[in-house]
Design a protein around this motif. Structure first.
Motif, PDB file in Angstrom:
ATOM      1  N   VAL A  12       7.671  10.763   3.064  1.00 25.10           N
ATOM      2  CA  VAL A  12       6.675  11.046   4.087  1.00 25.10           C
ATOM      3  C   VAL A  12       7.000  10.199   5.318  1.00 25.10           C
ATOM      4  CG1 VAL A  12       5.104   9.263   3.215  1.00 25.10           C
ATOM      5  CG2 VAL A  12       4.184  11.175   4.521  1.00 25.10           C
ATOM      6  N   PRO A  13       6.772  10.715   6.521  1.00 25.32           N
ATOM      7  CA  PRO A  13       7.017   9.899   7.721  1.00 25.32           C
ATOM      8  C   PRO A  13       5.954   8.834   7.894  1.00 25.32           C
ATOM      9  CG  PRO A  13       6.112  12.021   8.336  1.00 25.32           C
ATOM     10  CD  PRO A  13       6.356  12.085   6.862  1.00 25.32           C
ATOM     11  N   ALA A  14       6.295   7.784   8.611  1.00 27.17           N
ATOM     12  CA  ALA A  14       5.331   6.733   8.900  1.00 27.17           C
ATOM     13  C   ALA A  14       4.084   7.334   9.551  1.00 27.17           C
ATOM     14  CB  ALA A  14       5.948   5.688   9.811  1.00 27.17           C
ATOM     15  N   GLY A  15       2.928   6.853   9.133  1.00 30.39           N
ATOM     16  CA  GLY A  15       1.666   7.390   9.612  1.00 30.39           C
ATOM     17  C   GLY A  15       1.116   8.516   8.763  1.00 30.39           C
ATOM     18  N   LYS A  64      -5.539  -2.747   2.188  1.00 34.52           N
ATOM     19  CA  LYS A  64      -6.981  -2.614   2.408  1.00 34.52           C
ATOM     20  C   LYS A  64      -7.246  -1.815   3.674  1.00 34.52           C
ATOM     21  CE  LYS A  64      -8.866  -6.262   0.842  1.00 34.52           C
ATOM     22  NZ  LYS A  64      -9.381  -7.652   0.685  1.00 34.52           N
ATOM     23  N   GLY A  65      -8.138  -0.836   3.577  1.00 30.08           N
ATOM     24  CA  GLY A  65      -8.467  -0.003   4.721  1.00 30.08           C
ATOM     25  C   GLY A  65      -7.580   1.219   4.868  1.00 30.08           C
ATOM     26  N   ARG A  66      -6.472   1.260   4.140  1.00 30.55           N
ATOM     27  CA  ARG A  66      -5.559   2.405   4.212  1.00 30.55           C
ATOM     28  C   ARG A  66      -5.482   3.170   2.897  1.00 30.55           C
ATOM     29  NH1 ARG A  66      -0.265   1.540   4.871  1.00 30.55           N
ATOM     30  NH2 ARG A  66      -0.271  -0.505   3.862  1.00 30.55           N
ATOM     31  N   PHE A  67      -5.614   2.466   1.788  1.00 34.51           N
ATOM     32  CA  PHE A  67      -5.514   3.093   0.465  1.00 34.51           C
ATOM     33  C   PHE A  67      -6.894   3.127  -0.185  1.00 34.51           C
ATOM     34  CE2 PHE A  67      -0.812   1.882  -0.633  1.00 34.51           C
ATOM     35  CZ  PHE A  67      -0.408   2.424   0.581  1.00 34.51           C
ATOM     36  N   THR A  77      -8.200  10.173 -15.609  1.00 36.90           N
ATOM     37  CA  THR A  77      -7.237  10.150 -14.502  1.00 36.90           C
ATOM     38  C   THR A  77      -7.636   9.091 -13.477  1.00 36.90           C
ATOM     39  OG1 THR A  77      -8.442  11.865 -13.296  1.00 36.90           O
ATOM     40  CG2 THR A  77      -6.670  12.594 -14.748  1.00 36.90           C
ATOM     41  N   VAL A  78      -6.636   8.602 -12.785  1.00 40.24           N
ATOM     42  CA  VAL A  78      -6.855   7.679 -11.684  1.00 40.24           C
ATOM     43  C   VAL A  78      -5.959   8.124 -10.534  1.00 40.24           C
ATOM     44  CG1 VAL A  78      -5.122   6.034 -12.520  1.00 40.24           C
ATOM     45  CG2 VAL A  78      -6.935   5.257 -10.968  1.00 40.24           C
ATOM     46  N   SER A  79      -6.463   8.012  -9.315  1.00 36.95           N
ATOM     47  CA  SER A  79      -5.723   8.461  -8.146  1.00 36.95           C
ATOM     48  C   SER A  79      -5.629   7.357  -7.111  1.00 36.95           C
ATOM     49  CB  SER A  79      -6.412   9.679  -7.531  1.00 36.95           C
ATOM     50  OG  SER A  79      -6.441  10.758  -8.441  1.00 36.95           O
ATOM     51  N   LEU A  80      -4.644   7.504  -6.253  1.00 40.27           N
ATOM     52  CA  LEU A  80      -4.486   6.567  -5.144  1.00 40.27           C
ATOM     53  C   LEU A  80      -4.225   7.385  -3.889  1.00 40.27           C
ATOM     54  CD1 LEU A  80      -4.340   3.501  -4.437  1.00 40.27           C
ATOM     55  CD2 LEU A  80      -1.851   3.747  -4.556  1.00 40.27           C
ATOM     56  N   GLN A  81      -5.197   7.429  -3.008  1.00 39.95           N
ATOM     57  CA  GLN A  81      -5.033   8.092  -1.721  1.00 39.95           C
ATOM     58  C   GLN A  81      -4.460   7.087  -0.740  1.00 39.95           C
ATOM     59  OE1 GLN A  81      -5.571  11.351  -0.778  1.00 39.95           O
ATOM     60  NE2 GLN A  81      -4.657  10.727   1.167  1.00 39.95           N
ATOM     61  N   MET A  82      -3.306   7.409  -0.188  1.00 35.67           N
ATOM     62  CA  MET A  82      -2.607   6.485   0.708  1.00 35.67           C
ATOM     63  C   MET A  82      -2.519   7.110   2.096  1.00 35.67           C
ATOM     64  SD  MET A  82       0.427   5.192  -1.833  1.00 35.67           S
ATOM     65  CE  MET A  82       1.272   6.774  -1.819  1.00 35.67           C
ATOM     66  N   ASN A  83      -3.155   6.486   3.054  1.00 39.29           N
ATOM     67  CA  ASN A  83      -3.146   6.954   4.437  1.00 39.29           C
ATOM     68  C   ASN A  83      -2.446   5.941   5.333  1.00 39.29           C
ATOM     69  OD1 ASN A  83      -4.727   9.196   3.634  1.00 39.29           O
ATOM     70  ND2 ASN A  83      -6.628   8.058   3.998  1.00 39.29           N
ATOM     71  N   SER A  84      -2.101   6.383   6.526  1.00 38.57           N
ATOM     72  CA  SER A  84      -1.450   5.507   7.514  1.00 38.57           C
ATOM     73  C   SER A  84      -0.281   4.752   6.886  1.00 38.57           C
ATOM     74  CB  SER A  84      -2.467   4.517   8.100  1.00 38.57           C
ATOM     75  OG  SER A  84      -3.549   5.204   8.689  1.00 38.57           O
TER      76      SER A  84
END
Length: 118
Positions: A12-15, A64-67, A77-84
């Motif tokens: 994925v690209p940065a951001g 912190k603040g991004r994931f 199940t467990v998930s990890l949403q990763m933003n930015s």
């Protein structure tokens, strides 16, 4: 046999954003904490985030603040949403679990690669 199977990694690209998932099987995970760790090339494995059976969340300062970590107890199940996402987030991401009263994680997945391009 207990298994933790991660999915959702990729390039994925940065951001950008990615969502990792981990499916647990082989036992019930009542009163188990679930967590994500990561290991970058040439570095030691590090803690990313954890969520208790009751839903309390804790994060590494670097994410912190991004994931956001979440879990579905009914589906194990467990998930990890990763933003930015940043290039320094590039690593193999591992799902792990432990009894709520334990100090170490006893079950680990095989890992999924996340690569963030600059």
């Amino acid at each position: 046999q207990v298994q933790l199977v991660e999915s959702g990694g990729g390039l994925v690209p940065a951001g950008g954003s990615l969502r990792l998932s981990c499916a647990a099987s082989g036992r019930t995970f009542n009163n188990y904490a679930m967590a994500w760790f990561r290991q970058a090339p040439g570095k030691e494995r590090e803690f990313v985030a954890t969520i208790t059976w009751g839903g309390r969340r804790y994060y590494a300062d670097s994410v912190k603040g991004r994931f956001t970590i979440s879990r579905d107890n009914a589906k194990n199940t467990v998930s990890l949403q990763m933003n930015s996402l940043k290039p320094e987030d590039t690593a193999v991401y591992y799902c792990a679990s432990k009894p709520s009263t334990a100090s170490t994680y006893d079950y680990w997945g095989q890992g999924t690669q996340v690569t963030v391009s600059s």
